[in-house]
Design an enzyme around this catalytic site. Structure first.
Site, short mmCIF file in Angstrom:
data_model
loop_
_atom_site.label_atom_id
_atom_site.label_comp_id
_atom_site.label_asym_id
_atom_site.label_seq_id
_atom_site.Cartn_x
_atom_site.Cartn_y
_atom_site.Cartn_z
N PRO A 190 20.14 43.99 70.10
CA PRO A 190 20.93 43.59 68.94
C PRO A 190 21.10 42.08 68.79
O PRO A 190 21.23 41.34 69.77
CB PRO A 190 22.30 44.25 69.19
CG PRO A 190 22.33 44.55 70.64
CD PRO A 190 20.89 44.81 71.04
N ASN A 191 21.06 41.66 67.52
CA ASN A 191 21.27 40.28 67.07
C ASN A 191 20.09 39.35 67.33
O ASN A 191 20.09 38.22 66.85
CB ASN A 191 22.56 39.67 67.69
CG ASN A 191 23.80 40.41 67.21
OD1 ASN A 191 23.99 40.57 66.00
ND2 ASN A 191 24.61 40.90 68.12
N ARG B 149 20.80 30.71 64.18
CA ARG B 149 22.15 30.38 64.68
C ARG B 149 22.06 30.08 66.19
O ARG B 149 21.14 30.54 66.85
CB ARG B 149 23.09 31.58 64.54
CG ARG B 149 23.15 32.18 63.18
CD ARG B 149 24.51 31.96 62.53
NE ARG B 149 24.43 32.33 61.13
CZ ARG B 149 24.68 33.57 60.69
NH1 ARG B 149 25.06 34.49 61.51
NH2 ARG B 149 24.56 33.84 59.40
N TYR C 223 20.00 29.77 72.29
CA TYR C 223 18.86 30.70 72.19
C TYR C 223 17.58 30.06 71.65
O TYR C 223 16.57 30.75 71.53
CB TYR C 223 19.27 31.90 71.32
CG TYR C 223 20.43 32.68 71.91
CD1 TYR C 223 20.31 33.26 73.18
CD2 TYR C 223 21.63 32.83 71.24
CE1 TYR C 223 21.37 33.95 73.75
CE2 TYR C 223 22.70 33.53 71.79
CZ TYR C 223 22.56 34.09 73.05
OH TYR C 223 23.60 34.78 73.61
N ASN D 84 14.22 42.73 76.15
CA ASN D 84 15.45 41.95 76.18
C ASN D 84 16.52 42.85 75.55
O ASN D 84 16.60 42.96 74.32
CB ASN D 84 15.30 40.65 75.39
CG ASN D 84 16.59 39.82 75.45
OD1 ASN D 84 17.64 40.30 75.89
ND2 ASN D 84 16.51 38.58 75.02
N ALA E 225 22.92 42.27 74.23
CA ALA E 225 24.26 42.65 74.70
C ALA E 225 24.26 44.02 75.39
O ALA E 225 25.12 44.28 76.25
CB ALA E 225 25.25 42.65 73.54
N HIS F 42 24.56 44.63 79.30
CA HIS F 42 25.81 44.70 80.05
C HIS F 42 26.61 45.96 79.78
O HIS F 42 27.70 46.12 80.31
CB HIS F 42 26.65 43.45 79.73
CG HIS F 42 25.83 42.20 79.60
ND1 HIS F 42 25.14 41.67 80.67
CD2 HIS F 42 25.53 41.41 78.54
CE1 HIS F 42 24.47 40.59 80.26
NE2 HIS F 42 24.69 40.42 78.97
N ASP G 135 18.99 54.92 81.19
CA ASP G 135 18.51 56.28 81.47
C ASP G 135 17.18 56.55 80.77
O ASP G 135 16.31 57.24 81.32
CB ASP G 135 19.55 57.32 81.05
CG ASP G 135 20.75 57.37 81.98
OD1 ASP G 135 20.70 56.77 83.07
OD2 ASP G 135 21.76 58.01 81.62
N GLU H 52 12.60 42.80 82.52
CA GLU H 52 13.80 42.44 81.75
C GLU H 52 13.75 40.95 81.44
O GLU H 52 13.51 40.15 82.36
CB GLU H 52 15.02 42.80 82.60
CG GLU H 52 16.35 42.37 82.00
CD GLU H 52 17.52 42.68 82.96
OE1 GLU H 52 17.31 43.39 83.99
OE2 GLU H 52 18.62 42.19 82.68
N HIS I 184 15.67 37.57 79.51
CA HIS I 184 16.78 36.93 78.80
C HIS I 184 16.40 35.50 78.47
O HIS I 184 15.87 34.78 79.32
CB HIS I 184 18.05 36.93 79.65
CG HIS I 184 18.49 38.32 79.97
ND1 HIS I 184 19.05 39.14 79.04
CD2 HIS I 184 18.38 39.05 81.10
CE1 HIS I 184 19.30 40.31 79.58
NE2 HIS I 184 18.88 40.29 80.84
N ARG J 80 26.44 31.77 82.69
CA ARG J 80 27.34 32.03 81.55
C ARG J 80 28.55 32.87 81.99
O ARG J 80 28.86 32.94 83.17
CB ARG J 80 26.51 32.69 80.42
CG ARG J 80 25.35 31.80 79.97
CD ARG J 80 24.59 32.38 78.81
NE ARG J 80 25.43 32.49 77.63
CZ ARG J 80 25.10 33.19 76.53
NH1 ARG J 80 23.94 33.84 76.50
NH2 ARG J 80 25.90 33.24 75.51
O1 CA2 Z 1 19.97 35.42 76.86
C1 CA2 Z 1 19.62 36.48 76.32
O2 CA2 Z 1 18.48 36.71 75.94
C2 CA2 Z 1 20.68 37.56 76.06
O3 CA2 Z 1 20.07 38.83 76.30
C3 CA2 Z 1 21.06 37.42 74.60
C4 CA2 Z 1 22.22 38.32 74.17
C5 CA2 Z 1 23.39 38.22 75.15
O4 CA2 Z 1 24.39 39.16 74.80
C6 CA2 Z 1 22.95 38.43 76.59
O5 CA2 Z 1 24.08 38.26 77.42
C7 CA2 Z 1 21.89 37.44 76.98
C8 CA2 Z 1 22.71 37.94 72.77
C9 CA2 Z 1 21.65 37.89 71.71
C10 CA2 Z 1 22.24 37.28 70.49
O6 CA2 Z 1 21.21 36.61 69.80
C11 CA2 Z 1 21.56 35.71 68.85
C12 CA2 Z 1 20.55 34.91 68.38
C13 CA2 Z 1 20.83 33.94 67.43
C14 CA2 Z 1 22.12 33.81 66.95
C15 CA2 Z 1 23.13 34.62 67.42
C16 CA2 Z 1 22.84 35.58 68.37
#
Ligand code: CA2
Length: 147
Positions: A9-10, A17, A22, A74, A77, A80, A87, A98, A100, A107
């Site tokens: 997600p995201n 952003r 990121y 990846n 969120a 966690h 599963d 995996e 990230h 963090r």
């Molecule tokens: O560092 C990573 O790749 C994460 O998997 C990214 C997740 C975060 O919850 C993990 O703890 C670490 C969040 C992805 C959100 O992606 C965005 C990208 C651009 C703008 C906002 C969010």
């Protein structure tokens, strides 16, 4: 021979952003590079992103019968939180890495635990978008050895 790259997600927001965390590369650019990296080495590489846990579970289950031999994920969120995605990966028994973008260990404490790392062949964190390339490279060398 086929590799599946999954984004949680995201990650569709990449490049728009929070570039300080990121990076500024978009998800489309990451995927294009990975497809090319796979093709150059004779692999079909498929990508999938979803903001929905169940759709990611469905895509992993589909991988059992669509020829996928290695997964790069990846879980974002869901890293966690998601026993369901864990599963599914354990259930299909396809080796995975995996990834990230950020170094989750630098963090917040809630990002230090992953439901995936103990099942993964390897874990990448903090290499930015290059981490996906390293993971695909690793997948290709593993698959080349077993071919
Ligand atoms: O560092 C990573 O790749 C994460 O998997 C990214 C997740 C975060 O919850 C993990 O703890 C670490 C969040 C992805 C959100 O992606 C965005 C990208 C651009 C703008 C906002 C969010």
């Amino acid at each position: 021979m086929s590799i599946l790259v999954l984004h949680g997600p995201n990650l569709n927001l990449l490049g728009t952003r929070e570039p300080q965390i990121y990076g500024s590369t978009t998800l489309d650019q990451i995927n294009e590079n990975l497809v090319k990296l796979g093709a150059d080495r004779g692999f079909l590489l498929q990508t999938f992103q979803s903001n929905h846990e169940g759709l990611i579970v469905d895509r992993i289950q589909q991988a059992r019968t669509d020829g996928t031999q290695f997964i790069v994920i990846n879980p974002a969120a869901f890293t966690h939180t998601s026993v369901a995605i864990r599963d599914a990966l354990a259930g299909v028994a396809i080796p995975f890495v995996e990834v990230h973008l950020s170094n989750v260990h630098r963090r917040e404490a809630f990002r230090h635990h992953s439901y995936f790392s103990d099942l993964a062949e390897a874990v990448m964190a903090g290499f930015g978008s290059a981490g996906y390339g390293y993971a695909v490279d690793f997948a290709i060398s593993r698959l080349a050895k077993t071919a």
